[in-house]
Design a protein around this motif. Structure first.
Motif, short mmCIF file in Angstrom:
data_model
loop_
_atom_site.label_atom_id
_atom_site.label_comp_id
_atom_site.label_asym_id
_atom_site.label_seq_id
_atom_site.Cartn_x
_atom_site.Cartn_y
_atom_site.Cartn_z
N SER A 20 30.61 37.83 32.64
CA SER A 20 31.18 36.48 32.66
C SER A 20 32.33 36.50 33.66
O SER A 20 33.42 37.00 33.36
CB SER A 20 31.69 36.09 31.27
OG SER A 20 30.63 36.05 30.34
N TYR A 21 32.08 35.97 34.84
CA TYR A 21 33.04 36.16 35.93
C TYR A 21 34.15 35.12 35.99
O TYR A 21 34.92 35.07 36.95
CB TYR A 21 32.30 36.26 37.26
CG TYR A 21 31.48 37.53 37.35
CD1 TYR A 21 31.95 38.72 36.81
CD2 TYR A 21 30.23 37.55 37.96
CE1 TYR A 21 31.22 39.88 36.87
CE2 TYR A 21 29.49 38.72 38.03
CZ TYR A 21 29.99 39.88 37.48
OH TYR A 21 29.26 41.03 37.54
N ASP A 22 34.25 34.32 34.93
CA ASP A 22 35.45 33.50 34.78
C ASP A 22 36.57 34.31 34.13
O ASP A 22 37.72 33.87 34.06
CB ASP A 22 35.15 32.24 33.96
CG ASP A 22 34.53 32.56 32.61
OD1 ASP A 22 34.01 33.68 32.43
OD2 ASP A 22 34.57 31.69 31.73
N TYR A 27 35.65 39.86 36.82
CA TYR A 27 35.40 39.49 38.22
C TYR A 27 35.71 40.67 39.14
O TYR A 27 34.94 40.96 40.07
CB TYR A 27 36.27 38.29 38.63
CG TYR A 27 35.94 37.76 40.00
CD1 TYR A 27 35.07 36.69 40.15
CD2 TYR A 27 36.46 38.34 41.15
CE1 TYR A 27 34.74 36.20 41.42
CE2 TYR A 27 36.13 37.88 42.41
CZ TYR A 27 35.27 36.80 42.54
OH TYR A 27 34.94 36.35 43.80
N LEU A 218 42.14 34.38 38.05
CA LEU A 218 41.06 34.59 39.02
C LEU A 218 41.54 34.71 40.47
O LEU A 218 40.98 35.51 41.22
CB LEU A 218 40.03 33.47 38.91
CG LEU A 218 38.97 33.64 37.81
CD1 LEU A 218 38.06 32.42 37.75
CD2 LEU A 218 38.15 34.90 38.04
N LYS A 222 40.25 37.81 42.71
CA LYS A 222 39.50 37.63 43.96
C LYS A 222 40.22 38.32 45.12
O LYS A 222 39.58 38.88 46.01
CB LYS A 222 39.32 36.14 44.24
CG LYS A 222 38.35 35.49 43.26
CD LYS A 222 38.21 33.99 43.51
CE LYS A 222 37.22 33.37 42.52
NZ LYS A 222 37.06 31.91 42.72
#
Length: 255
Positions: A20-22, A27, A218, A222
């Motif tokens: 689950s990349y939220d 991530y 996030l 990132k």
């Protein structure tokens, strides 16, 4: 073994827990690993029809990738948890054959699969040698295997401090053991699996990274992801210094 089976029967589905990349930590850490594993799958799957086995497939995350991208591949998934496999069928809509079985006793004939995947499994199993022997036995050509080896800077230092403070000193809560990279590669070789490509990811790690990921969210995850990718491209030796080692092995004939 029943104790561990119960843990994984009650565990959250793998795709929700790790992919689950939220979630900022997912991530950065798990997306890096996923990208590397998928790149290795692309390297070893040929245009010819082959059999593919995912050992410890969870709820079928990589099986779904195979189904969507390699229509000519016949795939099977094995996991000790029936609840994970049910989620694979009902929610992930995996079409591959799914079998409840232990990695230490796979219900297949010798050399049944041209490609075998075993991602983030061996660190959870008490009998690693039996598992590697079984992977080698059912593998006909190539094995892709990943496990935390914690070669990223600072991480072993941090875990050693945790041990001295009376904490588990392990990367994963359900990990039985974690290997040094050279130790794990030697185990592979001793079980007729010759590493032919070795990479580790991600490289960037420092104390309090999880707190910063939680606080900054996030955008920070990132930024770490992109920075890690740039450094490992510019300085290839960093590709062996990561938290998780992913290896392509070629099965060796017994002498």
């Amino acid at each position: 073994m029943e104790k561990f089976k119960k843990i994984y029967e009650e565990a959250k589905p793998v795709s929700l827990e790790y992919y689950s990349y939220d979630v900022p930590a997912n991530y950065y850490f798990n997306r890096k690993r996923e990208k590397l594993i998928k790149s290795f799958i692309r390297k070893v799957i040929s245009l010819n029809s082959i059999n593919f086995l995912d050992v410890g497939c969870g709820d079928g995350y990589y099986l779904k990738f195979i189904e969507q991208n390699y229509k000519h591949v016949f795939s099977i998934g094995v996991d000790i948890s029936s609840s994970q496999l049910k989620h694979a069928k009902r929610k992930i809509k995996v079409k591959s054959n799914l079998i409840v079985a232990s990695a230490t006793n796979l219900p297949f004939k010798d050399s049944s699969f041209e490609v075998v995947l075993c991602s983030e499994v061996v660190e959870h199993i008490p009998d690693v040698t039996s598992t590697l022997k079984e992977l080698a036995r059912v593998c006909k050509s190539k094995l892709i295997i990943s496990t935390p080896t914690l070669t990223a800077p600072f991480i072993r230092f941090e875990l050693n401090i945790a041990k001295k403070l009376g904490r588990p000193g392990k990367w994963g809560k359900t990990h039985i053991r974690e290997f040094k990279q050279n130790e794990f590669l030697s185990l592979l070789i001793n079980n007729n699996l010759r590493p032919i490509l070795i990479k580790a990811t991600p490289f960037i790690y420092f104390p309090l990274i999880f707190k910063l990921l939680s606080l900054l969210g996030l955008p920070f995850a990132k930024l770490l992801y992109v920075t890690d990718s740039i450094f490992t491209q510019l300085l290839p030796f960093l590709q062996r210094l990561g938290i998780v080692t992913v290896t392509i092995c070629k099965k060796q004939s017994k002498v």
